[in-house]
Design an enzyme around this catalytic site. Structure first.
Site, PDB file in Angstrom:
ATOM      1  CB  CYS A 119     -27.423  25.034 -24.553  1.00 55.67           C
ATOM      2  SG  CYS A 119     -26.666  23.981 -25.897  1.00 55.67           S
TER       3      CYS A 119
ATOM      4  CD  GLU B 208     -29.567  19.349 -28.032  1.00 53.36           C
ATOM      5  OE1 GLU B 208     -30.058  20.452 -27.434  1.00 53.36           O
ATOM      6  OE2 GLU B 208     -28.735  19.255 -28.692  1.00 53.36           O
TER       7      GLU B 208
ATOM      8  CG  HIS C  57     -31.762  16.422 -19.856  1.00 52.94           C
ATOM      9  ND1 HIS C  57     -31.257  16.319 -20.958  1.00 52.94           N
ATOM     10  CD2 HIS C  57     -31.396  17.479 -19.321  1.00 52.94           C
ATOM     11  CE1 HIS C  57     -30.627  17.425 -21.283  1.00 52.94           C
ATOM     12  NE2 HIS C  57     -30.676  18.226 -20.130  1.00 52.94           N
TER      13      HIS C  57
ATOM     14  N   GLY D 150     -27.217  16.704 -22.131  1.00 47.48           N
ATOM     15  CA  GLY D 150     -28.002  15.311 -22.032  1.00 47.48           C
ATOM     16  C   GLY D 150     -26.767  14.619 -21.707  1.00 47.48           C
TER      17      GLY D 150
ATOM     18  CB  CYS E 208     -27.054  17.253 -25.955  1.00 50.05           C
ATOM     19  SG  CYS E 208     -28.071  17.856 -24.428  1.00 50.05           S
TER      20      CYS E 208
END
Length: 284
Positions: free
Chosen positions: A86, A217, A167, A229, A226
């Site tokens: 993360c 998410e 992703h 992301g 994110c």
């Protein structure tokens, strides 16, 4: 059991950061495994924005498994599932362990962090204005596949990218409306193309150096930002020659900057913030 915590965020993607290291020693009266102390039910309760502290996840600061690392990071999503990586959690983690959450008096502090996706690096620097910034080495982005996907009666070109976590990057001429975003997000997250589920990014290219990104998410739903992301989106935009090597990424919670280097390695400039400290008493 009482645990001190810091509430932190980057661009509104917020976390309950717990330093678990004092509780890891076998001779400590509070010695318990992190998984036992912060079970899925406990994390869901803590992250509840009405009945708990409120957060997108819990970040655990643990001792590394070997001398190659300075620290070890665990990320538990608000639904109780564990994330391998993360970016925004790592930015908050790095600021927390550097001790600079209280002061930006020193710069150039580097840490090497053990995550479930492998080693990640971070450098804390003093910004000319405002608080400290964190430069994250997000690791190498890897394109997995590009396929047409159907969801909610619409068809999209889905670009699957790994940042150590999965992703699905989708480019649109116009960003989706709020209702459409909340309808499509969970459908794509749970699409059959992604057996382990996926994070979803809807990307609109504004220029060769700027993109807008809306993130759904995996395990947390709609979030304001994110880091992985943003990295996956910038990498994919560069790969498709829609952007250059340096990309400003606009998220609902604010802006960060990504740089894609040779081989697909992504570096992300972040500005994490410590909001407050408190004490968690378990069991809830």
């Amino acid at each position: 059991m009482n645990f001190k915590f810091s509430k932190m965020h980057h661009l509104g993607n917020d976390f309950i950061v717990v330093d678990f290291r004092p509780y890891e020693g076998e001779n400590c009266e509070f010695a318990r495994k992190f998984d036992e102390a912060f079970s899925p039910d406990t994390v869901r309760s803590l992250c509840d924005r009405h009945f708990g502290v409120g957060a997108d996840g819990v970040v655990g600061v643990l001792s590394p498994s070997c001398g190659k690392y300075d620290h070890k990071m665990r990320i538990i999503n608000s639904d109780g599932s564990e994330a391998k990586m993360c970016g925004n959690g790592l930015a908050c983690f790095a600021l927390f362990v550097s001790g600079l959450a209280k002061s930006a008096s020193s710069a150039g502090h580097k840490v090497k962090v053990e995550t479930l996706s492998g080693a990640r690096g971070a450098e804390i620097i003093t910004a000319p204005h405002g608080g400290p910034k964190v430069i994250l080495d997000m690791g190498k982005a890897e394109a997995v596949f590009s396929k047409e996907i159907s969801a909610g009666g619409r068809k999209f070109k889905a670009h699957s990218v790994s940042m150590g976590n999965p992703h699905c990057v989708i480019f649109l001429d116009e960003p989706p409306g709020a209702a459409e975003f909340r309808r499509l997000g969970p459908l794509i997250e749970n699409h059959e193309l992604f057996p382990d589920k996926t994070n979803v990014e809807f990307v609109t290219v504004r220029s060769a150096s700027e993109i807008d990104v809306a993130v759904w998410e995996r395990g947390a739903g709609e979030t304001l930002a994110c880091g992985t992301g943003a990295s996956a989106s910038a990498f994919t935009a560069r790969s498709l020659k829609l952007c250059g090597d340096k990309v400003k990424v606009n998220l609902p919670g604010g802006r960060c900057a990504a740089e894609i280097k040779t081989g697909g390695r992504v570096f992300l400039e972040c500005s994490p913030v410590k909001v407050f400290e408190g004490t968690i008493t378990l069991p809830l």
